[in-house]
Scaffold this motif. Structure first.
Motif, PDB file in Angstrom:
ATOM      1  N   UNK A 203      41.592 -17.831 -99.502  1.00  0.00           N
ATOM      2  CA  UNK A 203      41.444 -18.393 -98.164  1.00  0.00           C
ATOM      3  C   UNK A 203      42.762 -18.959 -97.644  1.00  0.00           C
ATOM      4  N   UNK A 204      43.824 -18.843 -98.439  1.00  0.00           N
ATOM      5  CA  UNK A 204      45.168 -19.292 -98.070  1.00  0.00           C
ATOM      6  C   UNK A 204      45.212 -20.771 -97.688  1.00  0.00           C
ATOM      7  N   UNK A 205      44.347 -21.560 -98.316  1.00  0.00           N
ATOM      8  CA  UNK A 205      44.352 -22.990 -98.018  1.00  0.00           C
ATOM      9  C   UNK A 205      44.304 -23.792 -99.307  1.00  0.00           C
ATOM     10  N   UNK A 206      44.934 -24.942 -99.234  1.00  0.00           N
ATOM     11  CA  UNK A 206      44.950 -25.912-100.314  1.00  0.00           C
ATOM     12  C   UNK A 206      44.453 -27.220 -99.726  1.00  0.00           C
ATOM     13  N   UNK A 207      43.592 -27.920-100.421  1.00  0.00           N
ATOM     14  CA  UNK A 207      43.107 -29.218 -99.960  1.00  0.00           C
ATOM     15  C   UNK A 207      43.760 -30.281-100.821  1.00  0.00           C
ATOM     16  N   UNK A 208      44.475 -31.186-100.188  1.00  0.00           N
ATOM     17  CA  UNK A 208      45.086 -32.319-100.888  1.00  0.00           C
ATOM     18  C   UNK A 208      44.233 -33.547-100.626  1.00  0.00           C
ATOM     19  N   UNK A 209      43.803 -34.184-101.708  1.00  0.00           N
ATOM     20  CA  UNK A 209      42.935 -35.355-101.593  1.00  0.00           C
ATOM     21  C   UNK A 209      43.655 -36.563-102.163  1.00  0.00           C
ATOM     22  N   UNK A 210      43.734 -37.621-101.379  1.00  0.00           N
ATOM     23  CA  UNK A 210      44.336 -38.884-101.809  1.00  0.00           C
ATOM     24  C   UNK A 210      43.196 -39.879-101.997  1.00  0.00           C
ATOM     25  N   UNK A 211      42.827 -40.123-103.255  1.00  0.00           N
ATOM     26  CA  UNK A 211      41.696 -41.003-103.532  1.00  0.00           C
ATOM     27  C   UNK A 211      41.990 -42.461-103.200  1.00  0.00           C
ATOM     28  N   UNK A 212      43.248 -42.868-103.341  1.00  0.00           N
ATOM     29  CA  UNK A 212      43.572 -44.268-103.047  1.00  0.00           C
ATOM     30  C   UNK A 212      43.466 -44.576-101.551  1.00  0.00           C
ATOM     31  N   UNK A 213      43.790 -43.609-100.701  1.00  0.00           N
ATOM     32  CA  UNK A 213      43.716 -43.803 -99.253  1.00  0.00           C
ATOM     33  C   UNK A 213      42.420 -43.259 -98.645  1.00  0.00           C
ATOM     34  N   UNK A 214      41.618 -42.575 -99.484  1.00  0.00           N
ATOM     35  CA  UNK A 214      40.376 -41.939 -99.033  1.00  0.00           C
ATOM     36  C   UNK A 214      40.622 -40.996 -97.860  1.00  0.00           C
ATOM     37  N   UNK A 215      41.640 -40.131 -98.045  1.00  0.00           N
ATOM     38  CA  UNK A 215      42.018 -39.168 -97.018  1.00  0.00           C
ATOM     39  C   UNK A 215      42.186 -37.787 -97.647  1.00  0.00           C
ATOM     40  N   UNK A 216      42.104 -36.777 -96.806  1.00  0.00           N
ATOM     41  CA  UNK A 216      42.378 -35.422 -97.270  1.00  0.00           C
ATOM     42  C   UNK A 216      43.068 -34.653 -96.150  1.00  0.00           C
ATOM     43  N   UNK A 217      43.763 -33.590 -96.546  1.00  0.00           N
ATOM     44  CA  UNK A 217      44.404 -32.710 -95.570  1.00  0.00           C
ATOM     45  C   UNK A 217      44.415 -31.288 -96.125  1.00  0.00           C
ATOM     46  N   UNK A 218      44.385 -30.331 -95.214  1.00  0.00           N
ATOM     47  CA  UNK A 218      44.482 -28.924 -95.584  1.00  0.00           C
ATOM     48  C   UNK A 218      45.920 -28.476 -95.428  1.00  0.00           C
ATOM     49  N   UNK A 219      46.362 -27.654 -96.361  1.00  0.00           N
ATOM     50  CA  UNK A 219      47.714 -27.095 -96.311  1.00  0.00           C
ATOM     51  C   UNK A 219      47.586 -25.581 -96.417  1.00  0.00           C
ATOM     52  N   UNK A 220      48.269 -24.868 -95.535  1.00  0.00           N
ATOM     53  CA  UNK A 220      48.241 -23.403 -95.557  1.00  0.00           C
ATOM     54  C   UNK A 220      49.163 -22.884 -96.662  1.00  0.00           C
ATOM     55  N   UNK A 221      48.702 -21.864 -97.374  1.00  0.00           N
ATOM     56  CA  UNK A 221      49.503 -21.221 -98.408  1.00  0.00           C
ATOM     57  C   UNK A 221      49.906 -19.831 -97.931  1.00  0.00           C
ATOM     58  N   UNK A 222      51.122 -19.434 -98.242  1.00  0.00           N
ATOM     59  CA  UNK A 222      51.616 -18.120 -97.838  1.00  0.00           C
ATOM     60  C   UNK A 222      51.143 -17.048 -98.809  1.00  0.00           C
TER      61      UNK A 222
END
Length: 78
Positions: free
Chosen positions: A5-24
Motif C-alpha cells: 500500500x506504499x504507506x508506513x504508519x508511525x505511532x508515538x505512544x508518548x504523545x498519543x499521535x500517529x502519522x502516515x508516511x508514503x514509501x517509494x
C-alpha cells in the motif's frame, strides 16, 4: 508494487499521535517484503548499541506482500 500500500504508519505512544508516511516503490523493491523493510527501518533509525528497553529502540511490525492472501504457507515466507 502490487501487494503493498506504499504507506508506513508511525505511532508515538508518548504523545498519543500517529502519522502516515508514503514509501517509494524503489524502497519496496529493494527490501522485498516485510522482513526486509523492517530490517531497513531498524538499521536506519535505531542508534548503534541501543538498549532494547529504552524509548529510542524502535518496535516495527511489518507485513509482506502476500500476507492475507490465499497463498499456502504465506506466514512462513513473510
Amino acid at each position: 508494487m502490487k501487494g503493498f500500500f506504499n504507506r508506513l504508519v508511525r505511532i508515538d505512544l508518548s504523545q498519543k499521535q500517529f502519522e502516515y508516511q508514503e514509501l517509494k516503490d524503489e524502497l519496496l523493491t529493494k527490501t522485498l517484503g516485510g522482513k526486509g523493510l523492517a530490517t531497513h527501518i531498524l538499521l536506519q533509525e535505531n542508534p548503534p548499541r541501543v538498549d532494547p528497553h529504552s524509548p529510542e529502540n524502535r518496535l516495527v511490525f511489518a507485513l509482506g506482500p502476500i500476507s492475507g492472501t490465499n497463498v499456502w504457507g504465506e506466514c512462513r515466507y513473510g
